[in-house]
Design a protein around this motif. Structure first.
Motif, PDB file in Angstrom:
ATOM      1  N   ALA A 129       4.126   9.009   2.388  1.00  0.00           N
ATOM      2  CA  ALA A 129       5.221   8.948   1.424  1.00  0.00           C
ATOM      3  C   ALA A 129       6.076   7.712   1.706  1.00  0.00           C
ATOM      4  O   ALA A 129       6.595   7.547   2.797  1.00  0.00           O
ATOM      5  CB  ALA A 129       6.066  10.216   1.513  1.00  0.00           C
ATOM      6  N   GLY A 130       6.152   6.835   0.742  1.00  0.00           N
ATOM      7  CA  GLY A 130       6.992   5.655   0.895  1.00  0.00           C
ATOM      8  C   GLY A 130       6.328   4.454   1.515  1.00  0.00           C
ATOM      9  O   GLY A 130       6.980   3.434   1.719  1.00  0.00           O
ATOM     10  N   GLY A 131       5.049   4.518   1.846  1.00  0.00           N
ATOM     11  CA  GLY A 131       4.403   3.347   2.420  1.00  0.00           C
ATOM     12  C   GLY A 131       3.151   3.680   3.198  1.00  0.00           C
ATOM     13  O   GLY A 131       2.473   4.660   2.914  1.00  0.00           O
ATOM     14  N   THR A 148      -6.345   4.810  -8.366  1.00  0.00           N
ATOM     15  CA  THR A 148      -4.995   4.608  -7.834  1.00  0.00           C
ATOM     16  C   THR A 148      -4.923   5.065  -6.377  1.00  0.00           C
ATOM     17  O   THR A 148      -5.538   6.054  -5.990  1.00  0.00           O
ATOM     18  CB  THR A 148      -3.985   5.403  -8.674  1.00  0.00           C
ATOM     19  N   ILE A 149      -4.168   4.331  -5.583  1.00  0.00           N
ATOM     20  CA  ILE A 149      -3.948   4.723  -4.193  1.00  0.00           C
ATOM     21  C   ILE A 149      -3.084   5.983  -4.160  1.00  0.00           C
ATOM     22  O   ILE A 149      -2.081   6.079  -4.881  1.00  0.00           O
ATOM     23  CB  ILE A 149      -3.266   3.579  -3.418  1.00  0.00           C
ATOM     24  N   GLU A 150      -3.469   6.928  -3.324  1.00  0.00           N
ATOM     25  CA  GLU A 150      -2.732   8.183  -3.221  1.00  0.00           C
ATOM     26  C   GLU A 150      -2.338   8.448  -1.774  1.00  0.00           C
ATOM     27  O   GLU A 150      -2.955   7.935  -0.837  1.00  0.00           O
ATOM     28  CB  GLU A 150      -3.583   9.345  -3.740  1.00  0.00           C
ATOM     29  N   MET A 198       0.833  -1.195   0.000  1.00  0.00           N
ATOM     30  CA  MET A 198       0.000   0.000   0.000  1.00  0.00           C
ATOM     31  C   MET A 198       0.872   1.251   0.000  1.00  0.00           C
ATOM     32  O   MET A 198       1.440   1.628   1.018  1.00  0.00           O
ATOM     33  CB  MET A 198      -0.912  -0.008   1.239  1.00  0.00           C
ATOM     34  N   SER A 199       0.986   1.878  -1.148  1.00  0.00           N
ATOM     35  CA  SER A 199       1.773   3.103  -1.265  1.00  0.00           C
ATOM     36  C   SER A 199       1.209   3.932  -2.404  1.00  0.00           C
ATOM     37  O   SER A 199       0.418   3.440  -3.229  1.00  0.00           O
ATOM     38  CB  SER A 199       3.245   2.772  -1.520  1.00  0.00           C
ATOM     39  N   ALA A 200       1.572   5.192  -2.445  1.00  0.00           N
ATOM     40  CA  ALA A 200       1.087   6.071  -3.503  1.00  0.00           C
ATOM     41  C   ALA A 200       1.472   5.502  -4.868  1.00  0.00           C
ATOM     42  O   ALA A 200       2.623   5.133  -5.105  1.00  0.00           O
ATOM     43  CB  ALA A 200       1.676   7.462  -3.321  1.00  0.00           C
ATOM     44  N   GLY A 201       0.473   5.382  -5.743  1.00  0.00           N
ATOM     45  CA  GLY A 201       0.698   4.833  -7.070  1.00  0.00           C
ATOM     46  C   GLY A 201       0.310   3.387  -7.224  1.00  0.00           C
ATOM     47  O   GLY A 201       0.181   2.888  -8.351  1.00  0.00           O
ATOM     48  N   SER A 202       0.106   2.672  -6.114  1.00  0.00           N
ATOM     49  CA  SER A 202      -0.316   1.273  -6.211  1.00  0.00           C
ATOM     50  C   SER A 202      -1.790   1.205  -6.583  1.00  0.00           C
ATOM     51  O   SER A 202      -2.538   2.167  -6.435  1.00  0.00           O
ATOM     52  CB  SER A 202      -0.053   0.534  -4.895  1.00  0.00           C
ATOM     53  N   LEU A 203      -2.202   0.048  -7.059  1.00  0.00           N
ATOM     54  CA  LEU A 203      -3.589  -0.166  -7.449  1.00  0.00           C
ATOM     55  C   LEU A 203      -4.288  -1.060  -6.429  1.00  0.00           C
ATOM     56  O   LEU A 203      -3.667  -1.959  -5.860  1.00  0.00           O
ATOM     57  CB  LEU A 203      -3.664  -0.814  -8.834  1.00  0.00           C
TER      58      LEU A 203
END
Length: 394
Positions: free
Chosen positions: A368-370, A336-338, A279-284
């Motif tokens: 940021a980062g996770g 997208t996860i943000e 789970m991080s920014a940009g993951s689906l």
């Protein structure tokens, strides 16, 4: 200017922008007192609907108007005072029509909650009064507006997570063989309300053994007495003073668990750990679900259920974690996860031979980062004995 008023202005500006982007003349927010169907009203007005149903209307470039059931006329107004125009018409349908008649132009109106929340008679009244106006479902677009949380909202989630942790502390103090589910619920509700929590959802889960098969029971706390060798799951959800939900659930037992129960707890924990790591920014959302499944399946368990969702002023919000994988393969993967989303993971697992089940939940903030877990309690099967509390390791 107070932080609350800053938050109001931020939300109204975001709604105004999305109305302009979609050429909407107004937005109608539909709500009822079901806990998953009233967050939109609080988002726009900071009004926590306590009973029945209510609506808000936001005409472009104007302050929203609250249109509430006449039975709420004596209800206390919210302390924030975000909205100055409260109306209690004879019918909410008529009230919505009257407010929209005040618009300078009315050719296209978005409705948040059109498919599930707006009452049929309200929809019919609107379409009859404004036959030249297009009423469109704006729920998905609204979900996109509120998905990324502000600092004020994240503090609200942390606030409710703290309350749930204190509730679970109290559970660990009182839980014992021979106590009933109702007695535990009473203590957790008491602690939650004393700390400023509202709208609690407390569910209890256990596995009933029937011959060679098992059946998971998930319901409100009843008169069932906890037995020494049972594995009990307690799931607690509540809003804090700012109205934000978090979700928390753990498995508890008193005697050393059998191999299946131990493995199911390990499967849940592995699923949550795997999903949190992805789970991080940009993951689906679908990618997170697959990591949850990898962890679950590594312990000989399975789940056919989506494993989580965002949450905020409603207990279930978009994006959904795994809906596109296990339920709706045609759903767009565009959500997208943000960073600054609040997401809960809650895999419900079952032994592949049908002998046991497991469930836990944790809420995270995407950073940021996770991701960062909000609960201070370790994720795992809690073994409670006279010597204290320990986390059972498979």
């Amino acid at each position: 200017m107070s932080q609350s008023t800053d938050e109001r202005d931020r939300r109204w500006a975001a709604l105004g922008q999305v109305m302009a982007d979609h050429d909407l003349d107004a937005l109608v927010f539909a709500a009822n007192d079901y806990r998953g169907h009233k967050g939109a009203l609080r988002y726009v007005s900071d009004y926590n609907l306590c009973h029945k149903y209510g609506n808000a209307v936001m005409i472009r470039d104007r302050e929203p108007v609250l249109v509430l059931s006449g039975s709420l006329v004596s209800a206390r107004k919210p302390p924030s005072g975000w909205v100055s125009d409260y109306r209690f018409p004879q019918t909410t349908a008529g009230g919505l029509v009257d407010v929209l008649k005040e618009a300078d132009r009315l050719t296209k109106v978005g409705v948040v909650g059109l498919g599930q929340v707006l009452k049929v008679n309200e929809y019919l009244a609107l379409t009859e009064a404004f036959p030249q106006c297009e009423f469109v479902d704006f729920t998905k677009e609204f979900e996109s507006v509120r998905a990324v949380k502000s600092r004020y909202e994240l503090e609200g989630a942390e606030e409710s997570a703290f309350i749930l942790d204190q509730c679970f502390d109290r559970l660990l103090e009182v839980v014992r063989p021979g106590i009933t589910e109702r007695e535990i619920a009473a203590e957790m509700h008491r602690v939650g309300h004393l700390l400023g929590g509202e709208d609690p959802i407390f569910l209890s889960m256990h596995t009933d053994e029937t011959n060679e098969h098992s059946q998971s029971t998930f319901d409100s706390p009843r008169d069932r007495v906890l037995a020494p060798h049972d594995v009990h799951t307690f799931s607690f959800e509540m809003i804090g003073p700012r109205g934000y939900w978090t979700e928390f659930s753990r498995m508890v037992t008193f005697a050393s668990p059998d191999e299946v129960s131990s493995r199911m707890a390990a499967a849940v924990r592995a699923g949550i750990d795997g999903g949190a790591a992805a789970m991080s920014a940009g993951s689906l959302p679908g990618d997170i679900q697959r990591k949850v499944l990898d962890g679950v399946e590594s312990h000989g368990a399975s789940t056919s259920y989506w494993s989580g969702h965002s949450l905020g002023l409603d207990v279930i919000e978009d994006p959904m974690i795994g809906l596109d994988v296990v339920e709706d393969p045609n759903q767009s993967a565009a959500s997208t996860i943000e960073e600054s989303m609040v997401i809960t993971l809650h895999p419900m697992v079952q032994d592949q031979e049908g002998r046991g089940s497991g469930y836990m939940s944790d809420t995270f903030i995407v950073e940021a980062g996770g991701s960062r877990k909000l609960s201070a309690h370790p994720t795992g099967l809690h073994l409670v004995s006279r010597g204290g509390v320990s986390i059972h390791e498979q």
